[in-house]
Design a protein around this motif. Structure first.
Motif, PDB file in Angstrom:
ATOM      1  N   LEU A 246       0.850  -1.058   0.294  1.00  0.00           N
ATOM      2  CA  LEU A 246      -0.075   0.101  -0.097  1.00  0.00           C
ATOM      3  C   LEU A 246       0.659   1.172   0.240  1.00  0.00           C
ATOM      4  O   LEU A 246       1.662   1.676   0.848  1.00  0.00           O
ATOM      5  CB  LEU A 246      -1.040  -0.350   1.099  1.00  0.00           C
ATOM      6  CG  LEU A 246      -1.917  -0.923   1.671  1.00  0.00           C
ATOM      7  CD1 LEU A 246      -3.173  -1.062   2.238  1.00  0.00           C
ATOM      8  CD2 LEU A 246      -2.295  -1.518   0.079  1.00  0.00           C
ATOM      9  N   LYS A 247       0.664   2.122  -0.937  1.00  0.00           N
ATOM     10  CA  LYS A 247       1.166   3.515  -1.529  1.00  0.00           C
ATOM     11  C   LYS A 247       0.649   4.380  -0.635  1.00  0.00           C
ATOM     12  O   LYS A 247      -0.441   4.764  -0.950  1.00  0.00           O
ATOM     13  CB  LYS A 247       1.751   3.238  -2.558  1.00  0.00           C
ATOM     14  CG  LYS A 247       2.615   4.593  -3.013  1.00  0.00           C
ATOM     15  CD  LYS A 247       3.181   4.855  -4.608  1.00  0.00           C
ATOM     16  CE  LYS A 247       4.188   5.774  -4.934  1.00  0.00           C
ATOM     17  NZ  LYS A 247       3.119   7.171  -4.235  1.00  0.00           N
ATOM     18  N   GLY A 248       1.024   5.079  -0.107  1.00  0.00           N
ATOM     19  CA  GLY A 248       0.613   6.026   0.605  1.00  0.00           C
ATOM     20  C   GLY A 248       0.172   6.058   2.175  1.00  0.00           C
ATOM     21  O   GLY A 248      -0.563   7.217   2.961  1.00  0.00           O
ATOM     22  N   ILE A 249       1.186   5.425   3.187  1.00  0.00           N
ATOM     23  CA  ILE A 249       0.518   5.208   4.591  1.00  0.00           C
ATOM     24  C   ILE A 249       1.246   6.042   5.040  1.00  0.00           C
ATOM     25  O   ILE A 249       2.603   6.048   4.986  1.00  0.00           O
ATOM     26  CB  ILE A 249       0.979   4.090   4.905  1.00  0.00           C
ATOM     27  CG1 ILE A 249      -0.412   2.643   4.008  1.00  0.00           C
ATOM     28  CG2 ILE A 249       0.564   3.893   6.048  1.00  0.00           C
ATOM     29  CD1 ILE A 249      -1.793   3.299   4.345  1.00  0.00           C
ATOM     30  N   THR A 250       1.014   6.887   6.037  1.00  0.00           N
ATOM     31  CA  THR A 250       1.149   8.048   6.678  1.00  0.00           C
ATOM     32  C   THR A 250       1.268   7.957   8.238  1.00  0.00           C
ATOM     33  O   THR A 250       1.841   9.030   9.104  1.00  0.00           O
ATOM     34  CB  THR A 250       1.699   9.946   6.185  1.00  0.00           C
ATOM     35  OG1 THR A 250       0.121   9.686   6.416  1.00  0.00           O
ATOM     36  CG2 THR A 250       2.140   9.504   4.995  1.00  0.00           C
ATOM     37  N   HIS A 251      -0.198   7.153   8.622  1.00  0.00           N
ATOM     38  CA  HIS A 251      -0.268   7.295  10.282  1.00  0.00           C
ATOM     39  C   HIS A 251      -0.191   5.918  10.734  1.00  0.00           C
ATOM     40  O   HIS A 251       0.108   4.496   9.758  1.00  0.00           O
ATOM     41  CB  HIS A 251      -1.081   7.480   9.845  1.00  0.00           C
ATOM     42  CG  HIS A 251      -1.968   8.237  11.730  1.00  0.00           C
ATOM     43  ND1 HIS A 251      -2.448   6.838  12.249  1.00  0.00           N
ATOM     44  CD2 HIS A 251      -2.038   9.016  12.447  1.00  0.00           C
ATOM     45  CE1 HIS A 251      -2.530   8.211  13.471  1.00  0.00           C
ATOM     46  NE2 HIS A 251      -3.117   8.532  13.201  1.00  0.00           N
ATOM     47  N   PRO A 252       0.507   5.497  11.761  1.00  0.00           N
ATOM     48  CA  PRO A 252       0.759   4.992  12.182  1.00  0.00           C
ATOM     49  C   PRO A 252      -0.361   4.027  12.381  1.00  0.00           C
ATOM     50  O   PRO A 252      -0.471   2.260  12.223  1.00  0.00           O
ATOM     51  CB  PRO A 252       1.750   4.618  13.503  1.00  0.00           C
ATOM     52  CG  PRO A 252       1.943   5.854  13.393  1.00  0.00           C
ATOM     53  CD  PRO A 252       1.252   6.780  12.718  1.00  0.00           C
ATOM     54  N   ALA A 253      -1.553   4.324  12.744  1.00  0.00           N
ATOM     55  CA  ALA A 253      -2.960   3.650  12.513  1.00  0.00           C
ATOM     56  C   ALA A 253      -3.515   2.796  11.658  1.00  0.00           C
ATOM     57  O   ALA A 253      -3.734   1.916  11.051  1.00  0.00           O
ATOM     58  CB  ALA A 253      -3.950   4.458  13.123  1.00  0.00           C
ATOM     59  N   ASP A 254      -2.422   3.736  10.477  1.00  0.00           N
ATOM     60  CA  ASP A 254      -3.399   3.114   9.383  1.00  0.00           C
ATOM     61  C   ASP A 254      -2.092   2.103   8.775  1.00  0.00           C
ATOM     62  O   ASP A 254      -2.433   0.786   7.787  1.00  0.00           O
ATOM     63  CB  ASP A 254      -3.440   3.888   8.308  1.00  0.00           C
ATOM     64  CG  ASP A 254      -4.288   4.828   8.018  1.00  0.00           C
ATOM     65  OD1 ASP A 254      -5.449   4.442   8.777  1.00  0.00           O
ATOM     66  OD2 ASP A 254      -4.483   6.094   7.251  1.00  0.00           O
ATOM     67  N   ALA A 255      -1.102   2.232   9.079  1.00  0.00           N
ATOM     68  CA  ALA A 255       0.092   1.180   9.426  1.00  0.00           C
ATOM     69  C   ALA A 255      -0.510  -0.440   9.411  1.00  0.00           C
ATOM     70  O   ALA A 255      -0.276  -1.734   8.606  1.00  0.00           O
ATOM     71  CB  ALA A 255       0.651   1.395   9.382  1.00  0.00           C
ATOM     72  N   ARG A 256      -1.293  -0.346  10.641  1.00  0.00           N
ATOM     73  CA  ARG A 256      -1.026  -1.349  11.293  1.00  0.00           C
ATOM     74  C   ARG A 256      -2.830  -2.260  10.754  1.00  0.00           C
ATOM     75  O   ARG A 256      -2.469  -3.265  10.809  1.00  0.00           O
ATOM     76  CB  ARG A 256      -1.349  -0.776  12.911  1.00  0.00           C
ATOM     77  CG  ARG A 256       0.188  -1.408  14.321  1.00  0.00           C
ATOM     78  CD  ARG A 256      -0.490  -0.443  15.144  1.00  0.00           C
ATOM     79  NE  ARG A 256      -1.505   0.201  15.643  1.00  0.00           N
ATOM     80  CZ  ARG A 256      -0.639   1.510  15.934  1.00  0.00           C
ATOM     81  NH1 ARG A 256       0.899   1.252  15.773  1.00  0.00           N
ATOM     82  NH2 ARG A 256      -1.742   2.362  16.244  1.00  0.00           N
ATOM     83  N   LEU A 257      -3.778  -1.025  10.421  1.00  0.00           N
ATOM     84  CA  LEU A 257      -5.162  -1.562   9.278  1.00  0.00           C
ATOM     85  C   LEU A 257      -4.282  -2.265   8.265  1.00  0.00           C
ATOM     86  O   LEU A 257      -5.467  -3.262   7.596  1.00  0.00           O
ATOM     87  CB  LEU A 257      -5.825  -0.485   9.375  1.00  0.00           C
ATOM     88  CG  LEU A 257      -6.170  -0.585  10.556  1.00  0.00           C
ATOM     89  CD1 LEU A 257      -7.388   1.455  10.009  1.00  0.00           C
ATOM     90  CD2 LEU A 257      -7.687  -1.226  10.683  1.00  0.00           C
ATOM     91  N   ALA A 258      -3.309  -1.827   7.435  1.00  0.00           N
ATOM     92  CA  ALA A 258      -2.977  -2.481   6.120  1.00  0.00           C
ATOM     93  C   ALA A 258      -2.493  -3.606   6.180  1.00  0.00           C
ATOM     94  O   ALA A 258      -3.299  -4.617   5.546  1.00  0.00           O
ATOM     95  CB  ALA A 258      -1.773  -1.237   5.506  1.00  0.00           C
ATOM     96  N   VAL A 259      -1.766  -4.418   7.334  1.00  0.00           N
ATOM     97  CA  VAL A 259      -0.817  -5.238   7.491  1.00  0.00           C
ATOM     98  C   VAL A 259      -2.101  -5.832   7.780  1.00  0.00           C
ATOM     99  O   VAL A 259      -2.113  -7.307   7.388  1.00  0.00           O
ATOM    100  CB  VAL A 259      -0.077  -4.957   8.582  1.00  0.00           C
ATOM    101  CG1 VAL A 259       0.808  -6.866   8.914  1.00  0.00           C
ATOM    102  CG2 VAL A 259       1.009  -4.264   8.107  1.00  0.00           C
ATOM    103  N   GLN A 260      -3.166  -5.497   8.954  1.00  0.00           N
ATOM    104  CA  GLN A 260      -4.406  -6.523   9.194  1.00  0.00           C
ATOM    105  C   GLN A 260      -4.613  -7.220   7.786  1.00  0.00           C
ATOM    106  O   GLN A 260      -6.197  -7.852   7.998  1.00  0.00           O
ATOM    107  CB  GLN A 260      -4.795  -5.822  10.306  1.00  0.00           C
ATOM    108  CG  GLN A 260      -4.222  -5.799  11.358  1.00  0.00           C
ATOM    109  CD  GLN A 260      -4.708  -4.693  12.252  1.00  0.00           C
ATOM    110  OE1 GLN A 260      -6.300  -4.261  11.850  1.00  0.00           O
ATOM    111  NE2 GLN A 260      -4.359  -4.435  13.358  1.00  0.00           N
ATOM    112  N   THR A 261      -5.345  -6.010   7.216  1.00  0.00           N
ATOM    113  CA  THR A 261      -5.777  -6.079   5.749  1.00  0.00           C
ATOM    114  C   THR A 261      -5.003  -7.245   4.958  1.00  0.00           C
ATOM    115  O   THR A 261      -5.668  -7.498   3.415  1.00  0.00           O
ATOM    116  CB  THR A 261      -6.367  -4.984   5.459  1.00  0.00           C
ATOM    117  OG1 THR A 261      -6.620  -3.919   6.552  1.00  0.00           O
ATOM    118  CG2 THR A 261      -7.662  -5.691   4.050  1.00  0.00           C
ATOM    119  N   GLY A 262      -3.750  -7.363   5.139  1.00  0.00           N
ATOM    120  CA  GLY A 262      -3.109  -8.347   4.352  1.00  0.00           C
ATOM    121  C   GLY A 262      -2.194  -7.842   3.391  1.00  0.00           C
ATOM    122  O   GLY A 262      -1.287  -8.111   2.515  1.00  0.00           O
ATOM    123  N   ALA A 263      -1.415  -6.753   3.589  1.00  0.00           N
ATOM    124  CA  ALA A 263      -0.176  -5.857   2.539  1.00  0.00           C
ATOM    125  C   ALA A 263       0.626  -6.619   3.024  1.00  0.00           C
ATOM    126  O   ALA A 263       0.875  -6.657   4.727  1.00  0.00           O
ATOM    127  CB  ALA A 263      -0.375  -4.061   3.154  1.00  0.00           C
TER     128      ALA A 263
END
Length: 377
Positions: A246-263
């Motif tokens: 995922l390109k455009g991640i800038t917030h730690p909370a979004d980073a964790r969501l991204a990994v949880q979603t399969g990134a």
């Protein structure tokens, strides 16, 4: 688009010794409209400028008399060994800069072992680029950048085209549900000239406009009703066998969501300062995202990389690799594949010099260059 078309030069003049030199020369060959498109940013361009300035602020702390023989710039990324941690960021419509466009950029990347990310809005077919790149033995990774389209069937078919062509990962851009307010582009009257299109999106039908009631917003009540969400990321993960970044991640909370979603990887990016102005620079955003994930997936970064010292600092702050955009377009405008190759070579040479002068034999020791323990790897 008015103005003189870009010159199809294939050789470089004397005296280009930095990426800044390439930028200055490119401005003499790009049309005013193309220059505004490639070099402009959102609104007052504060983030655009800060992306460059922020890499200049951290100070390097060299160590001396350390063993350097046998040093190298190799890194591991998604199961591959890369010759160096520099990749080419996805950029649209590269034929605006040179008639050979993405074909020239991909060729230069392949020859120099540089990872290449092709934009969904490329001006050449994705299959042609893959054919050019995949036969090069020493090439870096070949990835395809994706914008989720409202038509899921079209998106699925596009992903399967990329898979069939040999692309090795998908890079989903998530930070641009709408374009930023790009004043420089609007002042220049930018439009695509005849013959240059997002050729890989041919056949995509725009969604049917909503019927708006008085007082409703064209943006919020029409266009953004099709904006992707985390559910769409999960759907994409389910229809592809390729690794997803995922390109455009800038917030730690979004980073964790991204990994949880399969990134399987993230790119800290503010879209080169082209979307939301006054965002922090990526150099400032990177450490918190890296810390939030604790090494669970690789974190890459783009935005403002102009020197080999910038690359070393990014690695010291926890990046797995960096992506470079505008300087590549400058090289492309200046001399096609030759110009792109020169930009990559300059950046890699500067990285090696910075490593040597900081006492870093490998990039596993990069943190030491910022006065930190070299214990990241």
């Amino acid at each position: 688009m008015n103005g003189k078309p870009p010159s199809p030069r294939t050789t470089l003049p004397e005296g280009l010794v930095s990426l800044a030199d390439h930028e200055a020369l490119a401005r003499t060959s790009l049309s005013p409209e193309a220059d505004a498109y490639f070099n402009g940013g959102a609104a007052d361009e504060i983030t655009l400028r800060e992306n460059v300035a922020a890499w200049q602020r951290p100070r390097l702390h060299p160590r001396v008399l350390r063993p350097l023989a046998g040093g190298h710039t190799r890194v591991q990324l998604l199961g591959r060994t890369l010759a160096h941690p520099i990749l080419i960021a996805p950029m649209a419509y590269q034929r605006l800069a040179h008639p050979h466009g993405e074909m020239a950029t991909a060729l230069a990347a392949a020859v120099l072992g540089t990872g290449f990310v092709l934009s969904t809005q490329a001006s050449v077919p994705l299959e042609d680029v893959a054919h050019t790149v995949l036969g090069e033995a020493e090439r870096g990774p070949l990835w395809f950048q994706l914008y989720l389209q409202p038509d899921r069937a079209f998106t699925r078919d596009l992903v399967h085209r990329a898979e069939a062509a040999g692309y090795e990962a998908l890079v989903l851009t998530v930070d641009a549900p709408v374009n930023g307010a790009r004043d420089r582009e609007r002042r220049a009257g930018f439009v695509l000239p005849p013959g240059i299109t997002a050729i890989n999106l041919q056949g995509l039908r725009p969604p049917k406009p909503q019927t708006l009631r008085p007082g409703q917003s064209t943006l919020f009540d029409d266009l953004l009703t099709h904006a992707p969400t985390w559910d769409d990321v999960a759907w994409l993960r389910s229809v592809t066998r390729l690794p997803l970044l995922l390109k455009g991640i800038t917030h730690p909370a979004d980073a964790r969501l991204a990994v949880q979603t399969g990134a399987q990887g993230l790119i800290v990016s503010n879209h080169g300062g082209r979307t939301l102005d006054t965002m922090p620079a990526t150099a400032e955003l990177l450490p918190a995202v890296v810390q939030a994930l604790g090494g669970e997936v690789p974190v890459l970064v783009d935005g403002g990389i102009r020197r080999g010292t910038d690359v070393l600092k990014a690695m010291a702050l926890g990046a797995a690799a960096v992506l470079v955009g505008r300087p590549v377009v400058h090289g492309l405008a200046n001399a096609g594949a030759t110009g792109v190759a020169h930009v990559i070579r300059l950046l890699r040479d500067e990285l090696e010099i910075a490593m040597a002068l900081c006492g870093c034999q490998t990039l596993a020791e990069a943190a030491m260059a910022l006065g930190r323990p070299a214990d990241r790897h």
